[in-house]
Design a protein around this motif. Sequence first.
Motif, PDB file in Angstrom:
ATOM      1  N   ASP A  38      -5.663  58.121  68.854  1.00  0.00           N
ATOM      2  CA  ASP A  38      -6.532  57.664  69.946  1.00  0.00           C
ATOM      3  C   ASP A  38      -5.772  57.467  71.258  1.00  0.00           C
ATOM      4  OD1 ASP A  38      -5.109  55.354  69.400  1.00  0.00           O
ATOM      5  OD2 ASP A  38      -6.838  54.182  68.751  1.00  0.00           O
ATOM      6  N   LEU A  39      -4.500  57.903  71.272  1.00  0.00           N
ATOM      7  CA  LEU A  39      -3.616  57.786  72.430  1.00  0.00           C
ATOM      8  C   LEU A  39      -3.321  56.328  72.801  1.00  0.00           C
ATOM      9  CD1 LEU A  39      -4.865  60.775  74.618  1.00  0.00           C
ATOM     10  CD2 LEU A  39      -2.871  60.677  73.102  1.00  0.00           C
ATOM     11  N   LYS A  56     -16.220  59.727  68.379  1.00  0.00           N
ATOM     12  CA  LYS A  56     -16.276  58.289  68.631  1.00  0.00           C
ATOM     13  C   LYS A  56     -16.191  57.579  67.294  1.00  0.00           C
ATOM     14  CE  LYS A  56     -18.725  58.605  72.864  1.00  0.00           C
ATOM     15  NZ  LYS A  56     -19.592  58.243  73.843  1.00  0.00           N
ATOM     16  N   ASN A  57     -15.404  56.524  67.254  1.00  0.00           N
ATOM     17  CA  ASN A  57     -15.290  55.734  66.041  1.00  0.00           C
ATOM     18  C   ASN A  57     -14.974  54.290  66.423  1.00  0.00           C
ATOM     19  OD1 ASN A  57     -15.226  55.944  63.035  1.00  0.00           O
ATOM     20  ND2 ASN A  57     -13.291  54.900  63.402  1.00  0.00           N
ATOM     21  N   PRO A  58     -15.981  53.429  66.414  1.00  0.00           N
ATOM     22  CA  PRO A  58     -15.760  52.032  66.822  1.00  0.00           C
ATOM     23  C   PRO A  58     -14.770  51.300  65.903  1.00  0.00           C
ATOM     24  CG  PRO A  58     -18.113  52.511  66.560  1.00  0.00           C
ATOM     25  CD  PRO A  58     -17.355  53.683  66.019  1.00  0.00           C
ATOM     26  N   ALA A  59     -14.089  50.312  66.434  1.00  0.00           N
ATOM     27  CA  ALA A  59     -13.152  49.498  65.657  1.00  0.00           C
ATOM     28  C   ALA A  59     -13.861  48.886  64.460  1.00  0.00           C
ATOM     29  CB  ALA A  59     -12.577  48.394  66.543  1.00  0.00           C
ATOM     30  N   GLU A  96     -18.045  63.548  59.268  1.00  0.00           N
ATOM     31  CA  GLU A  96     -18.427  64.968  59.239  1.00  0.00           C
ATOM     32  C   GLU A  96     -17.315  65.858  59.791  1.00  0.00           C
ATOM     33  OE1 GLU A  96     -20.978  66.282  57.604  1.00  0.00           O
ATOM     34  OE2 GLU A  96     -21.331  64.217  56.985  1.00  0.00           O
ATOM     35  N   SER A  97     -16.620  65.408  60.824  1.00  0.00           N
ATOM     36  CA  SER A  97     -15.529  66.207  61.402  1.00  0.00           C
ATOM     37  C   SER A  97     -14.387  66.352  60.394  1.00  0.00           C
ATOM     38  CB  SER A  97     -15.008  65.555  62.690  1.00  0.00           C
ATOM     39  OG  SER A  97     -16.009  65.584  63.669  1.00  0.00           O
ATOM     40  N   ILE A  98     -13.996  65.257  59.765  1.00  0.00           N
ATOM     41  CA  ILE A  98     -12.892  65.305  58.796  1.00  0.00           C
ATOM     42  C   ILE A  98     -13.303  66.127  57.576  1.00  0.00           C
ATOM     43  CG2 ILE A  98     -11.523  63.900  57.190  1.00  0.00           C
ATOM     44  CD1 ILE A  98     -11.553  61.719  59.465  1.00  0.00           C
ATOM     45  N   LEU A 157      -9.191  63.618  68.316  1.00  0.00           N
ATOM     46  CA  LEU A 157      -8.962  62.578  69.316  1.00  0.00           C
ATOM     47  C   LEU A 157     -10.105  61.572  69.237  1.00  0.00           C
ATOM     48  CD1 LEU A 157      -7.426  61.383  71.705  1.00  0.00           C
ATOM     49  CD2 LEU A 157      -8.621  63.020  73.190  1.00  0.00           C
ATOM     50  N   VAL A 158      -9.731  60.348  68.902  1.00  0.00           N
ATOM     51  CA  VAL A 158     -10.724  59.322  68.618  1.00  0.00           C
ATOM     52  C   VAL A 158     -10.927  58.414  69.826  1.00  0.00           C
ATOM     53  CG1 VAL A 158     -11.264  57.353  67.129  1.00  0.00           C
ATOM     54  CG2 VAL A 158     -10.110  59.361  66.171  1.00  0.00           C
TER      55      VAL A 158
END
Length: 158
Positions: free
Chosen positions: A54-55, A76-79, A88-90, A104-105
């Motif tokens: 996530d940089l 997007k992936n909230p804490a 789905e991406s993974i 990139l999250v």
Amino acid sequence: MLMLPEELREKLKKPFGKVYKTLPDIDGDIVTVGDIVTKTVIENNIIPKLSIFDLKTKRNIPVEINHIFKKIIKVKNPAGCISDEAIESIKYLSTINDKDIALLVDGEEDLLALIVIKYFPIGTYVLYGQPDEGIVVLKIDEKLKQEINEILKQFKKI
């Protein structure tokens, strides 16, 4: 979306595998989860199959990864959560025969190691950072997949 239940937080803070101070020799496909781990692996001239970051490290310290990935997918992936978009991406990326891909999250990537273990093939190495300790190296096997599936069943669906 899956939400991390409070009672699992402590369990997931503990490393799931051996913690290395420096990058060990690894022969096989690698997925990195985390900025410092990804940066370390790439600086050692190893190109992961998939790099998830996530940089930022330690929630808000910027990290620069000096590498041009073949492909960058943004999710997007909230804490404290695992988004459907990230799952789905993974899941998709686990099925393609390619490498040098970045996920990139926007949010936090920590919990996505669980999804990598769930979907990537047996024998894939998953590397993630253990803050202030080192690099955790896991080789996916059937036992680890079962353990992760049991943990994921405890997440709350929201």
